[in-house]
Design a protein around this motif. Structure first.
Motif, PDB file in Angstrom:
ATOM      1  N   VAL A   9       6.195   5.906   6.874  1.00  0.00           N
ATOM      2  CA  VAL A   9       5.941   6.204   5.460  1.00  0.00           C
ATOM      3  C   VAL A   9       6.530   5.118   4.570  1.00  0.00           C
ATOM      4  O   VAL A   9       5.912   4.625   3.628  1.00  0.00           O
ATOM      5  CB  VAL A   9       6.525   7.590   5.093  1.00  0.00           C
ATOM      6  CG1 VAL A   9       6.486   7.789   3.584  1.00  0.00           C
ATOM      7  CG2 VAL A   9       5.759   8.684   5.813  1.00  0.00           C
ATOM      8  N   ALA A  10       7.764   4.710   4.855  1.00  0.00           N
ATOM      9  CA  ALA A  10       8.402   3.665   4.049  1.00  0.00           C
ATOM     10  C   ALA A  10       7.616   2.370   4.133  1.00  0.00           C
ATOM     11  O   ALA A  10       7.471   1.651   3.142  1.00  0.00           O
ATOM     12  CB  ALA A  10       9.830   3.449   4.540  1.00  0.00           C
ATOM     13  N   GLY A  11       7.090   2.074   5.333  1.00  0.00           N
ATOM     14  CA  GLY A  11       6.374   0.818   5.504  1.00  0.00           C
ATOM     15  C   GLY A  11       5.032   0.787   4.815  1.00  0.00           C
ATOM     16  O   GLY A  11       4.500  -0.294   4.535  1.00  0.00           O
ATOM     17  N   VAL A  12       4.456   1.947   4.541  1.00  0.00           N
ATOM     18  CA  VAL A  12       3.122   1.982   3.920  1.00  0.00           C
ATOM     19  C   VAL A  12       3.206   2.375   2.444  1.00  0.00           C
ATOM     20  O   VAL A  12       2.608   1.743   1.565  1.00  0.00           O
ATOM     21  CB  VAL A  12       2.204   2.958   4.693  1.00  0.00           C
ATOM     22  CG1 VAL A  12       0.868   3.102   3.973  1.00  0.00           C
ATOM     23  CG2 VAL A  12       2.006   2.490   6.141  1.00  0.00           C
ATOM     24  N   VAL A  13       3.964   3.438   2.120  1.00  0.00           N
ATOM     25  CA  VAL A  13       3.979   3.996   0.758  1.00  0.00           C
ATOM     26  C   VAL A  13       4.712   3.074  -0.215  1.00  0.00           C
ATOM     27  O   VAL A  13       4.245   2.840  -1.338  1.00  0.00           O
ATOM     28  CB  VAL A  13       4.625   5.398   0.772  1.00  0.00           C
ATOM     29  CG1 VAL A  13       4.778   5.914  -0.648  1.00  0.00           C
ATOM     30  CG2 VAL A  13       3.796   6.340   1.636  1.00  0.00           C
ATOM     31  N   ILE A  14       5.870   2.536   0.180  1.00  0.00           N
ATOM     32  CA  ILE A  14       6.673   1.730  -0.749  1.00  0.00           C
ATOM     33  C   ILE A  14       5.899   0.515  -1.259  1.00  0.00           C
ATOM     34  O   ILE A  14       5.893   0.255  -2.477  1.00  0.00           O
ATOM     35  CB  ILE A  14       8.004   1.314  -0.090  1.00  0.00           C
ATOM     36  CG1 ILE A  14       8.885   2.551   0.121  1.00  0.00           C
ATOM     37  CG2 ILE A  14       8.720   0.259  -0.905  1.00  0.00           C
ATOM     38  CD1 ILE A  14      10.191   2.270   0.832  1.00  0.00           C
ATOM     39  N   PRO A  15       5.194  -0.261  -0.439  1.00  0.00           N
ATOM     40  CA  PRO A  15       4.407  -1.376  -0.988  1.00  0.00           C
ATOM     41  C   PRO A  15       3.350  -0.917  -1.977  1.00  0.00           C
ATOM     42  O   PRO A  15       3.101  -1.583  -2.994  1.00  0.00           O
ATOM     43  CB  PRO A  15       3.780  -2.015   0.263  1.00  0.00           C
ATOM     44  CG  PRO A  15       4.717  -1.674   1.373  1.00  0.00           C
ATOM     45  CD  PRO A  15       5.208  -0.302   1.052  1.00  0.00           C
ATOM     46  N   ILE A  16       2.713   0.240  -1.718  1.00  0.00           N
ATOM     47  CA  ILE A  16       1.689   0.735  -2.646  1.00  0.00           C
ATOM     48  C   ILE A  16       2.325   1.088  -3.997  1.00  0.00           C
ATOM     49  O   ILE A  16       1.783   0.772  -5.068  1.00  0.00           O
ATOM     50  CB  ILE A  16       0.974   1.955  -2.036  1.00  0.00           C
ATOM     51  CG1 ILE A  16       0.182   1.529  -0.792  1.00  0.00           C
ATOM     52  CG2 ILE A  16       0.064   2.604  -3.066  1.00  0.00           C
ATOM     53  CD1 ILE A  16      -0.468   2.697  -0.067  1.00  0.00           C
ATOM     54  N   VAL A  17       3.481   1.749  -3.953  1.00  0.00           N
ATOM     55  CA  VAL A  17       4.174   2.124  -5.203  1.00  0.00           C
ATOM     56  C   VAL A  17       4.547   0.882  -5.995  1.00  0.00           C
ATOM     57  O   VAL A  17       4.389   0.832  -7.236  1.00  0.00           O
ATOM     58  CB  VAL A  17       5.430   2.966  -4.884  1.00  0.00           C
ATOM     59  CG1 VAL A  17       6.276   3.162  -6.142  1.00  0.00           C
ATOM     60  CG2 VAL A  17       5.037   4.309  -4.281  1.00  0.00           C
ATOM     61  N   LEU A  18       5.026  -0.158  -5.334  1.00  0.00           N
ATOM     62  CA  LEU A  18       5.399  -1.404  -6.024  1.00  0.00           C
ATOM     63  C   LEU A  18       4.198  -2.032  -6.708  1.00  0.00           C
ATOM     64  O   LEU A  18       4.292  -2.534  -7.836  1.00  0.00           O
ATOM     65  CB  LEU A  18       6.021  -2.381  -5.026  1.00  0.00           C
ATOM     66  CG  LEU A  18       7.424  -2.014  -4.504  1.00  0.00           C
ATOM     67  CD1 LEU A  18       7.854  -3.014  -3.425  1.00  0.00           C
ATOM     68  CD2 LEU A  18       8.417  -2.002  -5.654  1.00  0.00           C
ATOM     69  N   ILE A  19       3.051  -2.036  -6.028  1.00  0.00           N
ATOM     70  CA  ILE A  19       1.836  -2.612  -6.628  1.00  0.00           C
ATOM     71  C   ILE A  19       1.430  -1.832  -7.871  1.00  0.00           C
ATOM     72  O   ILE A  19       1.074  -2.411  -8.918  1.00  0.00           O
ATOM     73  CB  ILE A  19       0.695  -2.623  -5.591  1.00  0.00           C
ATOM     74  CG1 ILE A  19       1.024  -3.621  -4.469  1.00  0.00           C
ATOM     75  CG2 ILE A  19      -0.640  -2.982  -6.247  1.00  0.00           C
ATOM     76  CD1 ILE A  19       0.046  -3.573  -3.299  1.00  0.00           C
ATOM     77  N   VAL A  20       1.481  -0.493  -7.795  1.00  0.00           N
ATOM     78  CA  VAL A  20       1.112   0.329  -8.950  1.00  0.00           C
ATOM     79  C   VAL A  20       2.057   0.058 -10.117  1.00  0.00           C
ATOM     80  O   VAL A  20       1.629  -0.060 -11.278  1.00  0.00           O
ATOM     81  CB  VAL A  20       1.143   1.827  -8.560  1.00  0.00           C
ATOM     82  CG1 VAL A  20       0.970   2.704  -9.797  1.00  0.00           C
ATOM     83  CG2 VAL A  20       0.068   2.130  -7.529  1.00  0.00           C
ATOM     84  N   ILE A  21       3.360  -0.067  -9.820  1.00  0.00           N
ATOM     85  CA  ILE A  21       4.346  -0.328 -10.889  1.00  0.00           C
ATOM     86  C   ILE A  21       4.050  -1.665 -11.562  1.00  0.00           C
ATOM     87  O   ILE A  21       4.122  -1.802 -12.800  1.00  0.00           O
ATOM     88  CB  ILE A  21       5.776  -0.312 -10.315  1.00  0.00           C
ATOM     89  CG1 ILE A  21       6.152   1.117  -9.899  1.00  0.00           C
ATOM     90  CG2 ILE A  21       6.782  -0.859 -11.317  1.00  0.00           C
ATOM     91  CD1 ILE A  21       7.476   1.210  -9.187  1.00  0.00           C
ATOM     92  N   ILE A  22       3.697  -2.691 -10.790  1.00  0.00           N
ATOM     93  CA  ILE A  22       3.404  -4.012 -11.352  1.00  0.00           C
ATOM     94  C   ILE A  22       2.176  -3.940 -12.260  1.00  0.00           C
ATOM     95  O   ILE A  22       2.152  -4.517 -13.355  1.00  0.00           O
ATOM     96  CB  ILE A  22       3.190  -5.022 -10.213  1.00  0.00           C
ATOM     97  CG1 ILE A  22       4.524  -5.275  -9.478  1.00  0.00           C
ATOM     98  CG2 ILE A  22       2.620  -6.328 -10.749  1.00  0.00           C
ATOM     99  CD1 ILE A  22       4.391  -6.118  -8.229  1.00  0.00           C
TER     100      ILE A  22
END
Length: 757
Positions: A711-724
């Motif tokens: 989950v950390a390996g997949v969800v965290i990158p997606i959240v970072l992209i949305v924040i940017i």
């Protein structure tokens, strides 16, 4: 059902070439009907079997001892055949068989055994079949449904197309010799069939007497058999006529139709033979000799004999669909090219001895073909001398035993041909740790004179480690192993410095002096030497090069060998088109039927993770660096082998620390260092992990990544992209002038790029 009809299902061993289409057995020593002649030619070609080979072939019977092998040990059977195998030039079939009986013997003369009870019991004569089997052959009607061309045969089973006169060779039955599978009972047990016709493997295996019973018409009493033979009586070979048969000369005694049980042995293996070229009695691809590694049966037998038969078949006619209706010149070859059989006959296209054919209609041009219809149906064979199969002592149980022997006889290549000069068998032996090596050899005290060291008429051998020098270490294909002994050298290492297989000094002395210690040319040694099995542990891992100082003669002849002791467990399995199962410790690999299209030698190995990084130093670290790698690694070679159907693995749970639910299977490609995840299933009943693959390679096991890490390996990158993205939109809304500036700058950059393009 009449046996006559049943016999139509069997095939003749069709052979071509009228002379010198020979086969010679080299390990174990093939006799070619020799005994102890001190001349290059054998004294009696009819001693005990019909070989059809050159009189100069074969070896003398061994002296001063008797060869023995342990049950389930591995014995390399080596031979040479003159004409092609596994090529488009001809269909080739080799049949390997053995028989065991305490009454078998090598004899003490070159005289053929007489057809008498006294002769059968006289140890002077060689005996490899018993008198009863020969008498049954002689009084039994031959199979008259067979194609025999224009040959004039007798009525008995001793008369065949290849041997129409029924010439006697010991107690061998000519019909049994010339046909396979034979429809009458025989004492020969099938080992393997090596044939180009892989489509016939199922037929051969299913009809082997190993698993199928046989029926025969016979007399229960040996005395009646002898009387019938003396009276020239011929009894039928089918049930109906057998039960109705009667002859007043036998005083009311009638034969019986008897079922002989199967030999209760596994079905023979069936493989593609090694490639050999025609008109050449020599090696196969890779400069090695044709070989079949025979795992001896788990029996105890004082006297056994090995037999190899050889044929190459022609395609001038369909040998599988021909019978007696084509005899006496009624077989027309190439008749499909003529309007009718009469035209084919007028042009000479009829199967007969030395026909003259007219190539063109209306043109007086004829050619004579060298055809002998007797020899077109030709079988060749060789047999070993007797040997013993011993049960293993307790200390040898559950470990492989590899036999290391010597082949050949004294002399240079011209003097010994078609036999061989001395060499070790095998001269390249690869073994896993904790295996036994059984070093043993035998020779003759009356071998024909030839070039060499010491007495000209005795075979002697010895074995020493070569001098321990290193000139070019880059030759070593196993870079992770140290090698001892320089193969290109000819001088031996000092015994007190020798590390050959870590054997004791006493063993090293016995090998060096062949059991004696008084003569440098081994003149006081015996022709037979047996070191016995020696355990080779993982402490002996490495490569050892050794030599026979008695026979090695640089620029004249070479007698050296190589032993490779691997640090890991492995086994070799030859697979063909049938289903094969191989085991390595508790792991099973299944090769389904049709997984390969031809015969392939497979090597299955088990590494530790540390061994993997050492053996595959270039790319092994790519997979070993995974910290969750389990310690069991399985390797199937050759790496690039593709299978037509998936091979199946069964790995016991204990190999995975009983943590099987948390395991992924990765197939590692060692050349490029990439790997692929394979699907796997758990068999909780048998406690094994199962998976499949359609290619060979390296198979490793890693711990599955936990769900939280996934989950950390997949969800965290997606959240970072949305924040940017959100941050960028808010920034430009709050600073519209800055947005216009950035947009204008991007437009100019775009125009500048287009103009350059």
């Amino acid at each position: 059902m009449s046996l006559n009809i049943f016999l139509l299902c069997y095939t003749i061993l069709i052979l071509i070439q009228p002379i010198f289409t020979d086969i010679y057995l080299h390990n174990p020593r093939g006799s070619n009907n020799r005994h102890n002649e001190n001349t290059p030619e054998r004294a009696n070609a009819q001693l005990s079997f019909d070989s059809q080979n050159n009189n100069r072939g074969g070896y003398n019977v061994g002296d001063d001892g008797a060869i023995y092998y342990y049950a389930n040990s591995i014995l390399p059977i080596q031979w040479t055949n003159q004409h092609s195998c596994n090529d488009v030039n001809a269909d080739c079939t080799l049949i390997l068989q053995y028989t065991c009986n305490d009454s078998l013997r090598d004899g003490a003369s070159t005289t053929t055994i007489p057809v008498t009870v006294a002769g059968e019991q006289n140890s002077t004569y060689r005996l490899t079949e018993d008198l009863t089997s020969y008498l049954n052959c002689r009084v039994r009607s031959r199979n008259k449904n067979l194609f025999t061309a224009e040959q004039n045969l007798g009525s008995s089973s001793t008369s065949t197309r290849q041997n129409p006169a029924g010439t006697r060779y010991g107690y061998e039955c000519p019909e049994e010799r010339d046909y396979y599978p034979y429809w009458q009972p025989t004492n020969w047990i099938d080992i393997a069939i090596l044939t180009n016709r892989q489509d016939l493997c199922s037929y051969y295996r299913q009809n082997s007497q190993n698993i199928q019973s046989r029926f025969a018409c016979t007399f229960a009493n040996k005395d009646v058999l002898i009387a019938a033979n003396n009276l020239g009586i011929i009894i039928p070979n089918n049930k109906e006529q057998c039960e109705a048969f009667s002859d007043s000369r036998l005083n009311g005694t009638k034969p019986s139709w008897v079922e002989y049980p199967s030999l209760n042995q596994p079905a023979p293996e069936c493989y593609t033979p090694s490639y050999t070229r025609e008109n050449h009695l020599g090696d196969i691809f890779g400069s090695d000799m044709p070989v079949y590694n025979w795992t001896l049966p788990n029996i105890s037998a004082k006297k056994c004999v090995l037999r190899v038969r050889y044929n190459i078949s022609t395609a001038d006619y369909d040998s599988w669909n021909i019978n007696s209706t084509s005899n006496l010149g009624n077989l027309y070859v190439m008749k499909e090219y003529f309007a009718n059989e009469s035209t084919a006959q007028n042009r000479g296209y009829r199967y007969q001895t030395n026909p003259q054919i007219q190539l063109f209609d209306g043109l007086n041009l004829t050619l004579q073909l060298a055809i002998n219809t007797q020899q077109y149906g030709r079988v060749f064979q060789d047999r070993s001398f007797t040997f013993e199969i011993r049960q293993r002592p307790t200390e040898y149980q559950d470990r492989p035993i590899y036999n290391l022997n010597v082949r050949g006889r004294r002399g240079n290549i011209v003097q010994v041909y078609p036999a061989l000069e001395y060499d070790f068998v095998p001269n390249r032996l690869e073994i896993p740790p904790n295996s036994y090596v059984h070093i043993q050899w035998i020779g003759s005290n009356t071998t024909p004179p030839g070039a060499g060291q010491g007495n000209q008429q005795i075979d002697r051998n010895n074995l020493l480690l070569l001098t321990n020098k290193k000139i070019n270490p880059n030759w070593n294909q196993f870079q992770y192993l140290n090698f001892t002994g320089l193969y290109i050298a000819n001088l031996p290492e000092l015994l007190n410095q020798s590390t050959f297989l870590n054997l004791s000094l006493s063993d090293l002395r016995n090998l060096a002096a062949s059991g004696q210690n008084t003569d440098p040319l081994l003149l006081n040694a015996t022709a037979y030497f047996d070191l016995g099995p020696r355990l080779i542990t993982d402490k002996s891992s490495g490569i050892y090069h050794y030599v026979s100082t008695r026979n090695n003669d640089f620029s004249n002849r070479d007698q050296k060998g190589r032993i490779i002791v691997q640090p890991f467990q492995f086994n070799y399995q030859t697979i063909g088109q049938n289903t094969y199962t191989t085991k390595l410790e508790d792991t099973t690999v299944i090769f389904p039927e049709g997984s390969v299209n031809t015969t392939v030698p497979i090597k299955l190995s088990k590494f530790s993770r540390d061994q993997l990084s050492q053996i595959l130093p270039l790319n092994g670290q790519n997979i070993v660096s995974k910290q969750t790698l389990f310690d069991s690694v399985y390797v199937v070679e050759p790496y690039d082998l593709q299978f037509s159907s998936n091979i199946q693995f069964q790995i016991p749970f204990q190999e995975l620390n009983n943590d099987q639910k948390n395991v992924d299977v990765l197939q590692f490609e060692p050349t490029n260092g990439v790997y692929l995840k394979l699907l796997s299933t758990l068999d909780t009943n048998n406690r094994v992990l199962k998976f499949q693959s359609d290619t060979a390679g390296v198979f490793v096991f890693v711990e599955k990544s936990s769900s939280s890490i996934w989950v950390a390996g997949v969800v965290i990158p997606i959240v970072l992209i949305v924040i940017i993205i959100i941050s960028t939109v808010i920034y430009f809304r709050l600073s519209p002038n800055r947005y216009i500036q950035v947009k204008d700058q991007l437009t100019k950059t775009k125009r500048s790029f287009f103009s350059r393009v």
